[in-house]
Design a protein around this motif. Structure first.
Motif, PDB file in Angstrom:
ATOM      1  N   TRP A   1       6.290 -37.762  53.295  1.00 34.32           N
ATOM      2  CA  TRP A   1       7.842 -37.304  53.563  1.00 34.32           C
ATOM      3  C   TRP A   1       9.059 -38.312  53.523  1.00 34.32           C
ATOM      4  CZ3 TRP A   1       3.816 -37.309  57.228  1.00 34.32           C
ATOM      5  CH2 TRP A   1       3.722 -38.404  58.261  1.00 34.32           C
ATOM      6  N   MET A   2       8.712 -39.572  53.176  1.00 31.42           N
ATOM      7  CA  MET A   2       9.844 -40.496  53.158  1.00 31.42           C
ATOM      8  C   MET A   2      10.199 -40.395  51.532  1.00 31.42           C
ATOM      9  SD  MET A   2      10.014 -41.785  56.075  1.00 31.42           S
ATOM     10  CE  MET A   2      11.167 -43.284  55.585  1.00 31.42           C
ATOM     11  N   ILE A   3       9.553 -39.763  50.731  1.00 28.64           N
ATOM     12  CA  ILE A   3      10.164 -39.895  49.375  1.00 28.64           C
ATOM     13  C   ILE A   3      11.560 -39.502  49.271  1.00 28.64           C
ATOM     14  CG2 ILE A   3       9.836 -38.676  47.098  1.00 28.64           C
ATOM     15  CD1 ILE A   3       6.679 -38.432  47.443  1.00 28.64           C
ATOM     16  N   ALA A   4      11.866 -38.439  49.768  1.00 28.14           N
ATOM     17  CA  ALA A   4      13.077 -38.009  49.520  1.00 28.14           C
ATOM     18  C   ALA A   4      14.365 -39.103  50.023  1.00 28.14           C
ATOM     19  CB  ALA A   4      13.539 -36.667  50.115  1.00 28.14           C
ATOM     20  N   GLY A   5      14.040 -39.598  51.233  1.00 27.29           N
ATOM     21  CA  GLY A   5      14.988 -40.509  51.742  1.00 27.29           C
ATOM     22  C   GLY A   5      15.114 -41.812  50.895  1.00 27.29           C
TER      23      GLY A   5
ATOM     24  N   GLU B   1      14.297 -42.098  47.724  1.00 24.82           N
ATOM     25  CA  GLU B   1      15.106 -41.631  46.232  1.00 24.82           C
ATOM     26  C   GLU B   1      16.500 -41.888  46.624  1.00 24.82           C
ATOM     27  OE1 GLU B   1      12.067 -38.619  44.197  1.00 24.82           O
ATOM     28  OE2 GLU B   1      13.305 -37.868  45.513  1.00 24.82           O
ATOM     29  N   GLU B   2      17.094 -41.524  47.760  1.00 18.93           N
ATOM     30  CA  GLU B   2      18.579 -41.594  47.852  1.00 18.93           C
ATOM     31  C   GLU B   2      19.004 -42.952  48.092  1.00 18.93           C
ATOM     32  OE1 GLU B   2      19.094 -38.903  51.169  1.00 18.93           O
ATOM     33  OE2 GLU B   2      18.415 -37.329  50.183  1.00 18.93           O
ATOM     34  N   GLN B   3      18.212 -43.853  48.436  1.00 21.06           N
ATOM     35  CA  GLN B   3      18.465 -45.203  48.579  1.00 21.06           C
ATOM     36  C   GLN B   3      18.982 -46.068  47.305  1.00 21.06           C
ATOM     37  OE1 GLN B   3      18.610 -46.842  51.614  1.00 21.06           O
ATOM     38  NE2 GLN B   3      19.493 -48.608  50.866  1.00 21.06           N
ATOM     39  N   ASP B   4      19.915 -46.185  47.316  1.00 24.15           N
ATOM     40  CA  ASP B   4      20.741 -46.936  46.067  1.00 24.15           C
ATOM     41  C   ASP B   4      20.082 -48.475  45.994  1.00 24.15           C
ATOM     42  OD1 ASP B   4      22.684 -45.071  45.726  1.00 24.15           O
ATOM     43  OD2 ASP B   4      24.194 -46.061  46.841  1.00 24.15           O
TER      44      ASP B   4
END
Length: 418
Positions: free
Chosen positions: A272-276, A278-281
């Motif tokens: 479930w950490m994938i989306a977070g 992916e948003e990390q610059d």
């Protein structure tokens, strides 16, 4: 008197009209749209993804079935669920974690789904075998799996390349080797081991990899207090205090922050950490199966399951409508996979569209080990949480920590059984 009769007649008509509308909206008794109440704990970004699927279902079934959603934090969900079902005010559909199903089935708070699933064409061959089988308690099915969410290895591609590696580790020894190399050639840690949650999921994974067991089949006896359990936990502790590839005393979510900032090469957490991430610059990361800490490939996995709460007055039409919704979501769960999940249904899991989700697909290539279907699993296993934390803080040896947890877990399970 005549005016009073007219008023009573108007009041009676209004009541009948309201009752008819209520019956049409809630139960579809007059051939109208059936409105179903759906409870879940998807309060994060995943709530938006399930919401998209629900909106599509409502549009396609307009005039027939409508789904109303009520979302609440998981911390409140189960207590509220128990209350409304006991009071005869249950929602029509709910989401429940796989390891909670047996406990609620034991107290008749769930509707058996054997015939309903069969009538809707949902069967064993459609789903990942392990998660399908895990929804059975005492020879009856109570859950229809929506997904699998396993522990996963996240790694920083740039740090590994700088240390001279192009592939992630597959074993504990390789994890250690790469972590040491990263620390030698960069300013980052090899891995940041969590002190708190999800440390006990990592322990479960290591325990299974070492051939250990969590609890007995009936759930009353902890089995993690074993040579396999001690070795499994010791290897986690050694990454911090012996090999020093992880900082000690990592604060809550501190390991997540270090990975986000590019200050650790490896990170163990749920899919479930994938989306977070992916948003990390600036974070160039990839996923892989968790390295085998022991001789066997195994990983902790949970699952969200659809359940039908037990009703005071069961309505076959509403059950049929609920199963139509469950089947629809199951067959259209690619959107849900994008939120950071592994689809439970083979047709979605094996699709080209899912394989294109590189992070999720790699996480799906693992040997999932689900908690046993017993009402007392949480009671017997629960004390491992603080026990693992104390071992990771070097406050107790793995042996002492697991011995204490096992005593507490056995007492908890016996109390619950009584």
């Amino acid at each position: 008197m005549k005016g009073l009769k007219v008023m009573l007649l108007l009041l009676l008509c209004s009541t009948l009209i309201f009752a008819g509308c209520s019956n049409e909206t809630k139960g579809g008794g007059n051939g109208g749209e059936i409105t179903l109440e759906f409870w879940n704990g998807f309060t994060g970004p995943d709530g938006e993804d399930i919401g998209k699927i629900i909106n599509e279902f409502n549009e396609e079934h307009k005039g027939e079935i409508k789904i109303n959603t009520q979302t609440m934090p998981w911390g409140n969900f189960y207590d509220q669920y128990r209350t409304v079902v006991t009071n005869g005010e249950a929602p029509d559909i709910a989401i429940m974690h796989l390891d909670s199903i047996a406990g609620y089935a034991r107290y008749d708070l769930l509707t058996p789904l054997d015939d309903l699933a069969s009538d809707m064409g949902l069967n064993e061959g459609d789903f990942i075998e392990e998660v399908w089988n895990a929804g059975v308690f005492e020879d009856h099915r109570y859950g229809i799996p929506l997904d699998v969410h396993p522990l996963t290895l996240f790694y920083n591609v740039d740090l590994l390349e700088e240390a001279g590696f192009s592939e992630p580790p597959k074993t504990y020894d390789e994890l250690l080797e790469m972590s040491l190399a990263v620390q030698e050639k960069t300013d980052s840690w090899g891995i940041a081991m969590p002190v708190f949650w999800p440390s006990n999921m990592i322990f479960y994974t290591s325990l299974m990899s070492h051939g250990g067991q969590s609890v007995s089949e009936d759930g009353l006896t902890p089995l993690y207090n074993s040579p396999e359990g001690e070795e499994a936990l010791q290897k986690m502790v050694d990454l911090v205090y012996k090999h020093k590839v992880s900082p000690a005393d990592v604060q809550a979510d501190g390991e997540v922050t270090l990975f986000r900032q590019g200050k650790s090469a490896f990170h163990l957490n749920g899919i479930w950490m994938i989306a977070g991430f992916e948003e990390q610059d600036g974070l160039n990361f990839a996923t892989a199966p968790v390295p085998a800490f022991g001789d066997q490939e195994a990983v902790w996995a949970g699952s969200h399951n659809f359940v039908l709460p037990a009703q005071k007055d069961a309505d076959p039409k509403r059950h049929e409508a609920a199963m139509k919704f469950i089947k629809y979501v199951s067959e259209n769960s690619l959107q849900w996979a994008k939120a950071g999940q592994v689809p439970a249904k083979h047709s979605v899991l094996e699709s080209d569209e899912f394989k294109a989700l590189e992070h999720q697909y790699k996480a799906s290539q693992q040997n999932f080990i689900f908690p046993p279907a017993t009402p007392f699993y949480g009671d017997a296993w629960g004390p491992t949480g603080p026990a693992v934390d104390e071992a990771m803080l070097n406050q107790l040896s793995p042996k002492d920590a697991l011995e204490r947890a096992a005593k507490e877990g056995e007492a908890n399970a016996k109390d619950a059984a009584q």
